[in-house]
Scaffold this motif. Structure first.
Motif, PDB file in Angstrom:
ATOM      1  N   THR A 157      -0.714  -1.546   2.856  1.00 24.27           N
ATOM      2  CA  THR A 157      -1.085  -2.807   2.216  1.00 24.27           C
ATOM      3  C   THR A 157      -0.139  -3.094   1.053  1.00 24.27           C
ATOM      4  N   GLU A 158      -0.263  -4.265   0.469  1.00 23.65           N
ATOM      5  CA  GLU A 158       0.554  -4.587  -0.700  1.00 23.65           C
ATOM      6  C   GLU A 158      -0.170  -4.276  -2.003  1.00 23.65           C
TER       7      GLU A 158
ATOM      8  N   GLY B  42     -11.515   4.765  -6.055  1.00 20.87           N
ATOM      9  CA  GLY B  42     -12.494   5.696  -5.515  1.00 20.87           C
ATOM     10  C   GLY B  42     -12.950   5.323  -4.123  1.00 20.87           C
ATOM     11  N   SER B  43     -13.538   4.168  -3.983  1.00 15.06           N
ATOM     12  CA  SER B  43     -13.972   3.706  -2.667  1.00 15.06           C
ATOM     13  C   SER B  43     -13.858   2.194  -2.618  1.00 15.06           C
ATOM     14  N   LEU B  44     -13.738   1.688  -1.420  1.00 16.60           N
ATOM     15  CA  LEU B  44     -13.652   0.245  -1.247  1.00 16.60           C
ATOM     16  C   LEU B  44     -14.130  -0.126   0.140  1.00 16.60           C
TER      17      LEU B  44
ATOM     18  N   LEU C 125      -9.640  -5.610   1.126  1.00 21.05           N
ATOM     19  CA  LEU C 125      -8.216  -5.508   1.440  1.00 21.05           C
ATOM     20  C   LEU C 125      -7.659  -6.877   1.804  1.00 21.05           C
ATOM     21  N   SER C 126      -6.362  -7.030   1.668  1.00 23.35           N
ATOM     22  CA  SER C 126      -5.732  -8.304   2.013  1.00 23.35           C
ATOM     23  C   SER C 126      -5.712  -8.505   3.525  1.00 23.35           C
ATOM     24  N   LYS C 127      -5.455  -9.720   3.942  1.00 27.66           N
ATOM     25  CA  LYS C 127      -5.442  -9.996   5.386  1.00 27.66           C
ATOM     26  C   LYS C 127      -4.207  -9.442   6.079  1.00 27.66           C
ATOM     27  N   THR C 128      -3.224  -8.985   5.317  1.00 32.07           N
ATOM     28  CA  THR C 128      -2.037  -8.379   5.932  1.00 32.07           C
ATOM     29  C   THR C 128      -2.108  -6.850   5.926  1.00 32.07           C
ATOM     30  N   THR C 129      -3.240  -6.294   5.535  1.00 30.97           N
ATOM     31  CA  THR C 129      -3.416  -4.844   5.528  1.00 30.97           C
ATOM     32  C   THR C 129      -3.440  -4.311   6.960  1.00 30.97           C
ATOM     33  N   LEU C 130      -2.774  -3.195   7.156  1.00 25.40           N
ATOM     34  CA  LEU C 130      -2.749  -2.545   8.467  1.00 25.40           C
ATOM     35  C   LEU C 130      -3.388  -1.169   8.312  1.00 25.40           C
ATOM     36  N   ILE C 131      -4.304  -0.855   9.218  1.00 23.43           N
ATOM     37  CA  ILE C 131      -4.950   0.459   9.220  1.00 23.43           C
ATOM     38  C   ILE C 131      -4.474   1.202  10.458  1.00 23.43           C
TER      39      ILE C 131
END
Length: 143
Positions: free
Chosen positions: A115-116, A123-125, A130-136
């Motif tokens: 992500t950017e 700690g946790s999220l 996360l942004s819409k360009t996040t890759l998991i």
């Protein structure tokens, strides 16, 4: 999505696909066929040894990568470490992405997040944060 966001996602996708090729092109990493007691003892022993040898999380992740690459055995944590090691050094992502190895408590899984947003110290999220360009990237499922 904007053209810039689409481009960023494509670059991240190519990098992730390249990282996942480790499991098909270099070495398959699989669960052991040992009985669960013996395997859990060995994993616990490796974890204790690795934690003793390593003084920071980066070293620990790299040690897990080395152990899995050497033995061909591992779980989601080792597979995530392999993906993390590949992505953290990928020139396509340098300077435009933060790469983080994370655990998913509800699923007992380890993943890599690209992500950017710098997630160090978070700690946790929730994925909604996360942004819409996040890759998991999930090394266990290899996707």
């Amino acid at each position: 999505m904007t053209p810039e966001e689409i481009y960023k996602m494509e670059i991240r996708k190519i990098a992730a696909q390249s990282a996942l090729k480790f499991f098909t092109d270099i070495k398959k990493v699989e669960r052991s066929t040992m009985d669960s007691r013996e395997l859990s003892w060995r994993i616990a022993a490796y974890d204790i040894i690795d934690e003793y040898r390593c003084h920071n999380p980066e070293e620990y992740i790299m040690q897990r990568f080395e152990d899995a690459a050497r033995t061909g055995l591992g779980n989601c944590g080792e597979k995530a470490a392999i993906c993390y090691a590949s992505l953290i050094n990928n020139p396509r992502l340098l300077g435009n992405s933060f790469i983080t190895m994370a655990s998913v408590d509800d699923m007992d899984d380890a993943i890599v997040i690209v992500t950017e947003v710098n997630m160090r110290g978070v700690g946790s999220l929730r994925t909604a944060q996360l942004s819409k360009t996040t890759l998991i990237v999930d090394g266990w499922t290899e996707d």
